[in-house]
Motif scaffolding. Structure first.
Motif, short mmCIF file in Angstrom:
data_model
loop_
_atom_site.label_atom_id
_atom_site.label_comp_id
_atom_site.label_asym_id
_atom_site.label_seq_id
_atom_site.Cartn_x
_atom_site.Cartn_y
_atom_site.Cartn_z
N PHE A 95 -2.86 -2.76 -2.67
CA PHE A 95 -2.33 -1.75 -3.59
C PHE A 95 -3.33 -1.25 -4.63
CE2 PHE A 95 -0.97 -5.65 -5.97
CZ PHE A 95 -1.53 -5.37 -7.21
N ALA A 145 -6.05 7.26 -6.94
CA ALA A 145 -5.13 8.19 -7.60
C ALA A 145 -5.30 8.21 -9.11
CB ALA A 145 -3.68 7.81 -7.25
N ALA A 147 0.83 -1.21 0.00
CA ALA A 147 0.00 0.00 0.00
C ALA A 147 0.87 1.26 0.00
CB ALA A 147 -0.93 0.00 1.21
N ALA A 148 1.99 1.20 0.74
CA ALA A 148 2.89 2.35 0.78
C ALA A 148 3.52 2.62 -0.58
CB ALA A 148 3.98 2.12 1.83
N CYS A 149 3.85 1.55 -1.31
CA CYS A 149 4.40 1.72 -2.66
C CYS A 149 3.37 2.40 -3.57
CB CYS A 149 4.81 0.38 -3.24
SG CYS A 149 6.31 -0.36 -2.51
N ALA A 150 2.11 1.98 -3.46
CA ALA A 150 1.05 2.60 -4.27
C ALA A 150 0.88 4.07 -3.90
CB ALA A 150 -0.26 1.84 -4.07
N GLN A 151 0.96 4.38 -2.61
CA GLN A 151 0.85 5.77 -2.18
C GLN A 151 2.02 6.60 -2.70
OE1 GLN A 151 -1.62 7.34 -0.74
NE2 GLN A 151 -0.52 9.29 -0.59
N ARG A 152 3.20 5.99 -2.72
CA ARG A 152 4.37 6.71 -3.23
C ARG A 152 4.21 6.99 -4.72
NH1 ARG A 152 10.63 4.62 -3.56
NH2 ARG A 152 11.44 6.47 -4.59
N PRO A 203 -5.57 2.14 -3.53
CA PRO A 203 -4.87 3.43 -3.62
C PRO A 203 -4.59 3.86 -5.06
CG PRO A 203 -3.86 2.05 -1.93
CD PRO A 203 -4.85 1.20 -2.66
N LYS A 251 1.53 7.72 -6.22
CA LYS A 251 0.70 8.92 -6.29
C LYS A 251 1.53 10.16 -5.97
CE LYS A 251 -3.20 11.25 -4.07
NZ LYS A 251 -4.25 11.16 -3.03
N GLU A 252 2.31 10.09 -4.89
CA GLU A 252 3.10 11.25 -4.47
C GLU A 252 4.12 11.66 -5.52
OE1 GLU A 252 4.70 9.82 -0.83
OE2 GLU A 252 2.80 10.07 0.30
#
Length: 436
Positions: free
Chosen positions: A124, A131, A99-104, A127, A106-107
């Motif tokens: 994943f 996005a 999930a953090a990779c997917a958020q990154r 998110p 987006k960022e």
């Protein structure tokens, strides 16, 4: 089957779509408008993730292949003069990190996530949907990759592999056992294999669950042998006759080699049992490291997505690896992860080149794919397109557009094709019904 079914994310997706419509695409990153590069001189950001350095399956060759692909593209003029920039993320075989990779992504304003590996689809895909980022050429482990309208798979995933493996083994195996991971992603595998076996008028396989990070699989090997009729109370002749048409197939990813090592030791008194796997478990580097022509893997059956590694259709990829990653030992050209990343980036490059340099974003990439942009992969797959009417009618796998597999086996120390061309398993897949 454990009954651990994944809740559907369709209501969530419908809510996102309704929100985009109500508020206006220009105001929401989930509608793709914010996820564009600032100008036609800025690099085009793309993400690739995969697990590295874990105790379970590791796929370092996928982000390494992505980097090599970008070096080749940029050395060839880029995308309409713009650089292709790859951001990588270690997924660590962990749902939170996926999930953090997917958020990154987006960022970092990635226009796509391409050629990636994760067994945590639920973690994943949501998110990415929020996005508005397309997921192109995932490895094919999870149901979400074949269900989300933001996913564009290049192969039939484990669904096609397991159904194809069952159909490949049916003429050869009266009894079959499947050794697979005791995970949510692994829970669907027995029913898929059984769908292929039933198409060949064979009984269902014995389901043998196994930890995905074990160092020894002797217990599972023994259970698998018992599942195909091994009985120490029988005499040698009777035992040999009972097992002559029995098969054990494994789908343990990088741990398949470890399983076969344990199986070889347990199998000594049952030499007539045949072994099989889906590609990713049996690869040329494993055969070479275990003795080549004298490897205990000699005669192993394998089902893959793509042509065998010695097929000349892979020459373009191998030339890129040789020139742009010649000293990177993470990249194995025979690994289906590396191959899937190559094909996924082939799709991305084709789409990007069809767009204007100043109109490249997550939204325009999705629009091109949704409107039926066709991609020629040089014969490694059929022509790929994801427009209306291109997807197959497979329960729970509505995004599959490519149901071709290849039948291979280890012969004289080489993993080679056993029949010419692809085998299309779409009609068999349509018979698949998930277990309750």
């Amino acid at each position: 089957m454990t009954g651990r079914r994944r809740p559907s994310s369709r209501p969530f997706r419908a809510a996102v779509a309704a929100l985009c419509t109500a508020v206006g695409a220009s105001l929401l990153s989930g509608c793709g408008a914010v996820l564009s590069n600032k100008s036609d001189s800025d690099p085009i950001i793309v993400m690739t993730w995969a697990p590295e350095g874990t105790k379970a399956t590791n796929m370092p060759g996928m982000p390494a292949m992505a980097k090599a692909f970008a070096r080749w593209v940029n050395d060839s003029g880029g995308i309409h003069g713009r650089k292709l920039e790859i951001v990588t993320c270690n997924e660590r075989n962990d749902a939170v990190q996926a999930a953090a990779c997917a958020q990154r992504a987006k960022e970092d304003k990635a226009v796509a996530v391409v050629g990636s590996y994760s067994q945590y689809g639920r973690a994943f895909i949501s998110p990415l949907e929020v996005a508005g980022i397309p997921y192109i050429g995932g490895y094919g482990l999870t149901q979400e990759e074949f269900d989300s309208p933001y996913s564009y798979p290049v192969n039939g995933g484990q669904a096609a592999l397991l159904v194809g493996n069952g159909r490949q083994l049916a003429p050869r195996c009266e009894r079959t056992a499947l050794v697979r991971p005791d995970t949510i992603a692994g829970d669907d595998l027995p029913q898929l294999l059984n769908t292929g076996l039933r198409a060949g008028d064979r009984a269902d396989a014995r389901d043998v669950r196994a930890p995905e990070d074990a160092g020894d699989y002797s217990e599972q090997a023994t259970t698998a042998l018992e599942g195909v009729g091994a009985d120490s109370s029988l005499g040698t002749a009777d035992q040999g006759a009972a097992l002559e048409n029995s098969c054990v197939t494994a789908a343990l990813g990088n741990r398949t080699g470890t399983f076969f090592d344990s199986f070889r030791r347990v199998q000594e008194n049952h030499p007539k049992v045949r072994i099989a796997s889906i590609l990713g478990g049996v690869r040329q580097s494993l055969i070479d490291s275990t003795g080549g022509a004298s490897s205990p893997l000699e005669g192993t059956y394998a089902t893959g997505w793509y042509p065998a590694g010695d097929d000349p259709r892979w020459n373009s990829m191998k030339k890129v690896i040789s020139k742009y990653a010649f000293d990177d030992n993470r990249i194995d050209p025979d690994d289906p992860g590396t191959q899937t990343t190559w094909i996924g980036y082939t799709v991305l490059r084709s789409v990007l080149m069809s767009l204007h340099a100043d109109d490249i974003s997550a939204r325009t990439v999705r629009d091109a794919l949704d409107n039926g942009h066709a991609v020629d992969t040089g014969g490694l797959t059929p022509t790929l397109r994801w427009g209306y009417g291109d997807t197959l009618h497979v329960p729970n796998y509505s995004r599959i557009v490519n149901a071709d597999v290849t039948y291979q086996m280890v012969r004289d120390g080489q993993l080679v094709a056993v029949r010419k061309g692809f085998v299309n398993v779409s009609k068999i897949l349509e018979r698949y019904h998930p277990a309750d």
